[in-house]
Scaffold this motif. Structure first.
Motif, PDB file in Angstrom:
ATOM      1  N   ASP A 134       3.804  -6.799   4.912  1.00 27.99           N
ATOM      2  CA  ASP A 134       2.445  -6.704   5.453  1.00 27.99           C
ATOM      3  C   ASP A 134       1.963  -5.253   5.495  1.00 27.99           C
ATOM      4  OD1 ASP A 134       0.216  -8.086   6.183  1.00 27.99           O
ATOM      5  OD2 ASP A 134       0.806  -8.418   8.264  1.00 27.99           O
ATOM      6  N   LEU A 135       2.277  -4.505   4.423  1.00 21.94           N
ATOM      7  CA  LEU A 135       1.904  -3.094   4.317  1.00 21.94           C
ATOM      8  C   LEU A 135       0.597  -2.938   3.556  1.00 21.94           C
ATOM      9  CD1 LEU A 135       5.347  -1.530   3.287  1.00 21.94           C
ATOM     10  CD2 LEU A 135       4.137  -1.124   5.427  1.00 21.94           C
TER      11      LEU A 135
ATOM     12  N   GLU B  20      -4.219  -5.162   1.035  1.00 16.81           N
ATOM     13  CA  GLU B  20      -4.528  -5.351   2.459  1.00 16.81           C
ATOM     14  C   GLU B  20      -3.304  -5.829   3.221  1.00 16.81           C
ATOM     15  OE1 GLU B  20      -8.401  -7.152   3.723  1.00 16.81           O
ATOM     16  OE2 GLU B  20      -7.049  -8.723   4.459  1.00 16.81           O
ATOM     17  N   GLY B  21      -2.946  -5.072   4.272  1.00 16.10           N
ATOM     18  CA  GLY B  21      -1.814  -5.441   5.107  1.00 16.10           C
ATOM     19  C   GLY B  21      -2.260  -5.815   6.513  1.00 16.10           C
TER      20      GLY B  21
ATOM     21  N   ASP C 111       2.796   0.966   8.706  1.00 12.48           N
ATOM     22  CA  ASP C 111       1.967  -0.223   8.483  1.00 12.48           C
ATOM     23  C   ASP C 111       0.973   0.022   7.352  1.00 12.48           C
ATOM     24  OD1 ASP C 111       2.846  -1.509  11.064  1.00 12.48           O
ATOM     25  OD2 ASP C 111       1.809   0.239  11.865  1.00 12.48           O
ATOM     26  N   PHE C 112       0.787   1.299   7.003  1.00 11.09           N
ATOM     27  CA  PHE C 112      -0.306   1.704   6.109  1.00 11.09           C
ATOM     28  C   PHE C 112       0.195   2.884   5.277  1.00 11.09           C
ATOM     29  CE2 PHE C 112      -4.350   3.448   4.822  1.00 11.09           C
ATOM     30  CZ  PHE C 112      -5.299   2.427   4.942  1.00 11.09           C
ATOM     31  N   ILE C 113       0.101   2.768   3.960  1.00  5.31           N
ATOM     32  CA  ILE C 113       0.562   3.822   3.052  1.00  5.31           C
ATOM     33  C   ILE C 113      -0.618   4.377   2.282  1.00  5.31           C
ATOM     34  CG2 ILE C 113       2.062   4.380   1.097  1.00  5.31           C
ATOM     35  CD1 ILE C 113       3.888   2.089   1.969  1.00  5.31           C
TER      36      ILE C 113
ATOM     37  N   GLY D 169       8.326   3.971   2.999  1.00  7.25           N
ATOM     38  CA  GLY D 169       7.299   3.723   4.007  1.00  7.25           C
ATOM     39  C   GLY D 169       7.707   2.620   4.958  1.00  7.25           C
ATOM     40  N   ARG D 170       8.244   1.549   4.407  1.00  3.02           N
ATOM     41  CA  ARG D 170       8.730   0.437   5.240  1.00  3.02           C
ATOM     42  C   ARG D 170       9.830   0.917   6.187  1.00  3.02           C
ATOM     43  NH1 ARG D 170      12.431  -3.074   1.837  1.00  3.02           N
ATOM     44  NH2 ARG D 170      13.644  -1.157   2.193  1.00  3.02           N
TER      45      ARG D 170
END
Length: 252
Positions: free
Chosen positions: A91-92, A31-32, A59-61, A53-54
């Motif tokens: 926070d991903l 959970e991010g 924010d979400f992968i 991704g970062r």
């Protein structure tokens, strides 16, 4: 922008994550941040994927192969700690979907492999964990085996290994992405299709030759890029959030 929990609910429903038993913990695994401005889709979990991704501002992968599997050691130590640290520090969120993504009739890996060949789905294929994971498709006009291999290689940007032991003109095709193994190969034989497509190579040379079966091994990774790529488009369209596919080839 979309709320994380709204995105998770959409994915759970759209992908029908409860439609098949799995050894992956499908759904939200890490959970991010509560608000999502950008989604990145990829095949595999890993430090390289998470860093990409970062760096892309996600924010979400969403991945096909997640971090957590029911038969694996759950301890977050050593290399496993390094993997999850990059998600927590940035926070991903991490969302995983394994077999439900393989079998999805629209964005699933197997449906997309058949779509590359303009084959219409005609029947479910290869039961596993209470439901089918693959599909059988049929093309309107027969195609040469060589043209099918060529089209897959062009679309997947990957070299296929092929066993051309069956009929030259192909109409019916069974597809199971990733590692279909001997079980799915035997299912293809039993189904009597003209061609069987999977990802990972299996030692079926002599059986395929004796049985007169065409087989295409398109690569485990390459054959599973098509599902997350299609899913990125759906998320972008339906959730009104930025989404993109990131490919990190493994050569396998």
């Amino acid at each position: 922008m979309i709320q994380r929990d709204s995105l998770v609910s959409f994915l759970n429903e759209y992908l029908e994550v409860g439609s098949i038993g799995d050894y992956s913990w499908n759904g939200l695994q890490v959970e991010g941040t509560a608000q999502v401005e950008k989604v990145v889709c990829a095949v595999d979990s890993g430090i390289e994927t998470f860093a990409a991704g970062r760096d892309a501002g996600a924010d979400f992968i969403i991945v096909h192969h997640g971090l957590f599997w029911k038969k694996n050691d759950p301890r977050i130590i050593g290399w496993a700690k390094k993997r999850i640290e990059i998600l927590l520090k940035n926070d991903l969120s991490l969302y995983a979907c394994h077999l439900p993504l393989d079998r999805h009739v629209v964005v699933g890996n197997n449906a997309r492999l058949l779509a590359i060949l303009d084959a219409t789905i005609t029947a479910p294929f290869s039961p596993m964990e209470g439901n089918n994971i693959g599909w059988i498709g049929e093309v309107k006009e027969s195609r040469s085996f060589e043209s099918i291999v060529g089209r897959l290689e062009k679309a997947l940007l990957s070299k296929c290994t092929s066993l051309a032991f069956g009929r030259r003109d192909i109409r019916t095709i069974a597809a199971v992405s990733g590692g279909g193994g001997m079980g799915c190969f035997n299912d293809a034989l039993a189904a009597g299709v003209d061609c069987y497509i999977t990802g990972e190579e299996t030692e079926v040379y002599h059986i395929a030759k004796d049985a007169g079966m065409n087989v295409i091994f398109a690569g485990h990774h390459a054959s599973e890029t098509v599902g997350v790529k299609a899913l990125a488009d759906i998320v972008k369209k339906e959730c009104k959030v930025e989404a993109e596919f990131i490919d990190i080839p493994t050569g396998l």
